[in-house]
Design an enzyme around this catalytic site. Structure first.
Site, PDB file in Angstrom:
ATOM      1  CG  ASN A  64     -15.851 -19.576 -22.766  1.00 34.32           C
ATOM      2  OD1 ASN A  64     -14.804 -19.617 -23.420  1.00 34.32           O
ATOM      3  ND2 ASN A  64     -15.942 -20.033 -21.534  1.00 34.32           N
ATOM      4  CD  GLU A  81     -19.089 -19.931 -20.380  1.00 34.25           C
ATOM      5  OE1 GLU A  81     -18.394 -19.418 -19.487  1.00 34.25           O
ATOM      6  OE2 GLU A  81     -19.012 -21.126 -20.714  1.00 34.25           O
ATOM      7  CE  LYS A  97      -8.761 -22.655 -16.954  1.00 35.87           C
ATOM      8  NZ  LYS A  97      -9.026 -22.014 -18.262  1.00 35.87           N
ATOM      9  CE  LYS A 112     -15.698 -19.217 -15.896  1.00 39.42           C
ATOM     10  NZ  LYS A 112     -14.870 -20.170 -16.484  1.00 39.42           N
ATOM     11  CD  GLU A 149     -11.516 -18.941 -14.416  1.00 40.50           C
ATOM     12  OE1 GLU A 149     -12.673 -18.461 -14.458  1.00 40.50           O
ATOM     13  OE2 GLU A 149     -11.074 -19.716 -15.279  1.00 40.50           O
ATOM     14  CD  GLU A 156     -17.186 -16.249 -19.860  1.00 39.40           C
ATOM     15  OE1 GLU A 156     -18.331 -15.826 -19.671  1.00 39.40           O
ATOM     16  OE2 GLU A 156     -16.876 -17.458 -19.719  1.00 39.40           O
ATOM     17  CB  SER A 157     -11.843 -18.632 -23.144  1.00 41.45           C
ATOM     18  OG  SER A 157     -12.501 -19.329 -22.124  1.00 41.45           O
TER      19      SER A 157
HETATM   20  O1  LIG Z   1     -10.411 -24.097 -19.750  1.00 46.18           O
HETATM   21  C1  LIG Z   1     -10.826 -25.159 -20.277  1.00 46.18           C
HETATM   22  O2  LIG Z   1     -10.087 -26.003 -20.790  1.00 46.18           O
HETATM   23  C2  LIG Z   1     -12.294 -25.460 -20.270  1.00 46.18           C
HETATM   24  C3  LIG Z   1     -12.742 -26.640 -20.848  1.00 46.18           C
HETATM   25  C4  LIG Z   1     -14.080 -26.964 -20.843  1.00 46.18           C
HETATM   26  C5  LIG Z   1     -15.005 -26.113 -20.254  1.00 46.18           C
HETATM   27  C6  LIG Z   1     -14.570 -24.919 -19.668  1.00 46.18           C
HETATM   28  C7  LIG Z   1     -13.240 -24.596 -19.678  1.00 46.18           C
HETATM   29  N1  LIG Z   1     -12.760 -23.452 -19.103  1.00 46.18           N
HETATM   30  C8  LIG Z   1     -13.563 -22.598 -18.309  1.00 46.18           C
HETATM   31  C9  LIG Z   1     -13.421 -21.202 -18.735  1.00 46.18           C
HETATM   32  O3  LIG Z   1     -14.377 -20.662 -19.207  1.00 46.18           O
HETATM   33  C10 LIG Z   1     -12.092 -20.530 -18.530  1.00 46.18           C
HETATM   34  O4  LIG Z   1     -11.552 -20.970 -17.343  1.00 46.18           O
HETATM   35  C11 LIG Z   1     -12.126 -19.024 -18.505  1.00 46.18           C
HETATM   36  O5  LIG Z   1     -12.840 -18.473 -19.555  1.00 46.18           O
HETATM   37  C12 LIG Z   1     -10.686 -18.493 -18.537  1.00 46.18           C
HETATM   38  O6  LIG Z   1     -10.062 -18.955 -19.705  1.00 46.18           O
HETATM   39  P1  LIG Z   1      -8.491 -18.782 -19.942  1.00 46.18           P
HETATM   40  O7  LIG Z   1      -8.159 -17.340 -19.685  1.00 46.18           O
HETATM   41  O8  LIG Z   1      -8.270 -19.161 -21.361  1.00 46.18           O
HETATM   42  O9  LIG Z   1      -7.813 -19.682 -18.967  1.00 46.18           O
END
Ligand SMILES: O=C(O)c1ccccc1NCC(=O)[C@H](O)[C@H](O)COP(=O)(O)O
Length: 275
Positions: free
Chosen positions: A189, A168, A59, A119, A57, A219-220
């Protein structure tokens, strides 16, 4: 009086910005522009492989963490992700909370050959058409942000335009809705949209609710190969990673290290077997 959730708040901003764009370029004009769009790059063959894939991503910042990384040129980062073997690149296009844009998506499209995910917080047909016009091959649909009718309409539209929806989910009820929709690509997620906390156990809880013929993405909160190996053992074919990659000094190597681990494919009867 109910307090709006983070998601409600983000979607309210998205709707305002969307109305402004739609006033500038009506949907019919945007649809006409699709005639000049490049062919869609199908992400599914790569994502269906029996070893892990990475959706890497772009970001810059987030509601949970604030500033993550200066990314003056998203194409440099995207090129590193592609060099590391990313199966797809996720480009955050939401501006207010994540600092992304459709210009980022267009620029990345011109720079790399891998499939691209828009995204964003997609709630309207307009955003799907806009995604394709800007070069997206995948579109995120967040079940929590959509009622059943909207989810189905947007999912159908994504398919009609030749793209793939990443649908998602965050909990059991949303997973049931994604499965009933027939979503081929299901993202679990781990970030709770009310508290923004990441619960690494979410994937393991929800994965068994998804039929084995669908492709699961974790995810995340994925920080490195150990996390990827754990999710792969629970059936994730891919991981979607933002923060850990944008903060890494060598994003190509970081993607490479998370790629190619064996995935556990659930058997229809029990537990699962290594593919
Ligand atoms: O990333 C956030 O804080 C967030 C808050 C509210 C809604 C969505 C959010 N993030 C979007 C995502 O799903 C993430 O960018 C993606 O899964 C990657 O996550 P990470 O590897 O933890 O940065």
């Amino acid at each position: 009086m109910s307090v709006p959730s983070v998601l409600d708040d983000i979607v309210a901003g998205v709707r305002e910005d969307l109305a402004a764009r739609e006033a500038r370029t009506p949907l019919r004009e945007l649809r006409a522009a699709l005639a000049d769009a490049d062919a869609v790059r199908d992400p599914l063959p790569h994502l269906r492989a029996s070893t892990t894939s990475v959706i890497a991503e772009v970001k810059r910042r987030s509601p949970s963490k604030g500033h993550l990384a200066d990314i003056p040129d998203p194409t440099t980062l995207a090129a590193a992700y592609a060099a590391g073997g990313a199966a797809a690149i996720s480009v955050l296009t939401e501006q207010r909370r994540f600092g992304g844009s459709l210009d980022d998506l267009r620029a990345v499209r011109a720079a790399v050959d891998v499939p691209l995910l828009r995204k964003d917080f997609v709630v309207a047909d307009y955003q799907v058409v806009e995604a394709r016009a800007a070069g997206a091959d995948l579109v995120l649909l967040i079940v929590a942000a959509l009622d059943d009718a909207s989810l189905r309409r947007l999912h159908d539209l994504v398919g009609e335009l030749g793209m793939t929806a990443l649908v998602e989910v965050h909990d059991e009820a949303e997973t049931e809705r994604a499965v009933a929709l027939g979503a081929e690509l299901v993202g679990v997620n781990a970030r709770n949209l009310k508290t923004l906390d990441v619960d690494a156990g979410t994937f393991g809880r929800l994965a068994p609710l998804v039929p084995a013929d669908r492709v699961l993405v974790a995810e995340s909160g994925v920080t490195g190969p150990d996390d990827v190996a754990r999710f792969a053992a629970e059936g994730a074919r891919a991981v979607l990673v933002g923060e850990a990659l944008v903060r890494d000094g060598d994003p190509a190597a970081a993607v490479r290290a998370m790629t190619g681990l064996p995935v556990r494919t659930p058997s229809p009867t029990a537990g699962g077997t290594l593919a």
